[in-house]
Motif scaffolding. Structure first.
Motif, PDB file in Angstrom:
ATOM      1  N   LEU A  10       0.831  -1.208   0.000  1.00 33.84           N
ATOM      2  CA  LEU A  10       0.000   0.000   0.000  1.00 33.84           C
ATOM      3  C   LEU A  10       0.863   1.255   0.000  1.00 33.84           C
ATOM      4  CD1 LEU A  10      -2.725  -1.069   2.589  1.00 33.84           C
ATOM      5  CD2 LEU A  10      -3.004  -0.918   0.105  1.00 33.84           C
ATOM      6  N   MET A  11       1.940   1.257   0.812  1.00 33.52           N
ATOM      7  CA  MET A  11       2.815   2.421   0.899  1.00 33.52           C
ATOM      8  C   MET A  11       3.542   2.689  -0.411  1.00 33.52           C
ATOM      9  SD  MET A  11       4.362   2.507   4.769  1.00 33.52           S
ATOM     10  CE  MET A  11       5.253   0.980   4.604  1.00 33.52           C
ATOM     11  N   ALA A  12       3.694   1.676  -1.243  1.00 33.92           N
ATOM     12  CA  ALA A  12       4.314   1.874  -2.553  1.00 33.92           C
ATOM     13  C   ALA A  12       3.426   2.713  -3.459  1.00 33.92           C
ATOM     14  CB  ALA A  12       4.614   0.524  -3.205  1.00 33.92           C
ATOM     15  N   VAL A  13       2.142   2.768  -3.132  1.00 35.92           N
ATOM     16  CA  VAL A  13       1.185   3.544  -3.919  1.00 35.92           C
ATOM     17  C   VAL A  13       0.905   4.893  -3.269  1.00 35.92           C
ATOM     18  CG1 VAL A  13      -1.187   3.609  -4.809  1.00 35.92           C
ATOM     19  CG2 VAL A  13       0.109   1.466  -4.834  1.00 35.92           C
ATOM     20  N   SER A  14       0.676   4.912  -1.961  1.00 35.94           N
ATOM     21  CA  SER A  14       0.305   6.136  -1.261  1.00 35.94           C
ATOM     22  C   SER A  14       0.801   6.093   0.177  1.00 35.94           C
ATOM     23  CB  SER A  14      -1.225   6.299  -1.256  1.00 35.94           C
ATOM     24  OG  SER A  14      -1.608   7.406  -0.470  1.00 35.94           O
ATOM     25  N   GLU A  15       1.255   7.228   0.658  1.00 35.31           N
ATOM     26  CA  GLU A  15       1.649   7.331   2.061  1.00 35.31           C
ATOM     27  C   GLU A  15       0.493   7.812   2.930  1.00 35.31           C
ATOM     28  OE1 GLU A  15       5.268   9.551   2.477  1.00 35.31           O
ATOM     29  OE2 GLU A  15       6.339   8.224   1.112  1.00 35.31           O
ATOM     30  N   ASP A  16      -0.647   8.113   2.320  1.00 33.63           N
ATOM     31  CA  ASP A  16      -1.831   8.573   3.032  1.00 33.63           C
ATOM     32  C   ASP A  16      -2.598   7.375   3.584  1.00 33.63           C
ATOM     33  OD1 ASP A  16      -4.112   9.761   4.020  1.00 33.63           O
ATOM     34  OD2 ASP A  16      -4.758  10.610   2.098  1.00 33.63           O
TER      35      ASP A  16
END
Length: 105
Positions: free
Chosen positions: A64-70
């Motif tokens: 998930l963090m590879a796509v968004s840090e939100d």
């Protein structure tokens, strides 16, 4: 070729993950497939389920963090959602085909 004392878990995004990625990062717009990620896991295991349960949260968050840090846009981090967002395969044999030493950070 060197034997590595780890098993592996190959994680492939499903359509559900790709749809989520397309909504949450413009770099993923119109993404229709994505390459797999390989995670090194314990070498000796006899049943996939305990290994998946022990590792899915960290793997899910990493993907998930590879796509968004939100974190507010993240789906709930549950095993059920992990299974909906990814397919995976586990194995217990890893060989290093490179001559240079592995470097871990």
């Amino acid at each position: 070729m060197k034997f590595v004392n780890r098993g592996y878990m190959v994680v492939q995004p499903t359509k559900s993950f790709i749809e989520w990625a397309n909504k949450n990062d413009e770099d993923y717009s119109d993404l229709t497939s994505n390459e797999s990620s390989v995670y090194l896991i314990e070498e000796d295991f006899y049943d996939d389920e305990p290994v998946v349960k022990a590792n899915f949260k960290q793997i899910f968050l990493n993907e998930l963090m590879a796509v968004s840090e939100d974190e507010e846009v993240y789906p709930e981090i549950t095993l059920e959602n992990f299974n909906a967002y990814f397919s995976y395969q586990l194995g217990s044999t890893v060989f290093d085909a490179e001559a240079s030493n592995l470097v871990a950070d």
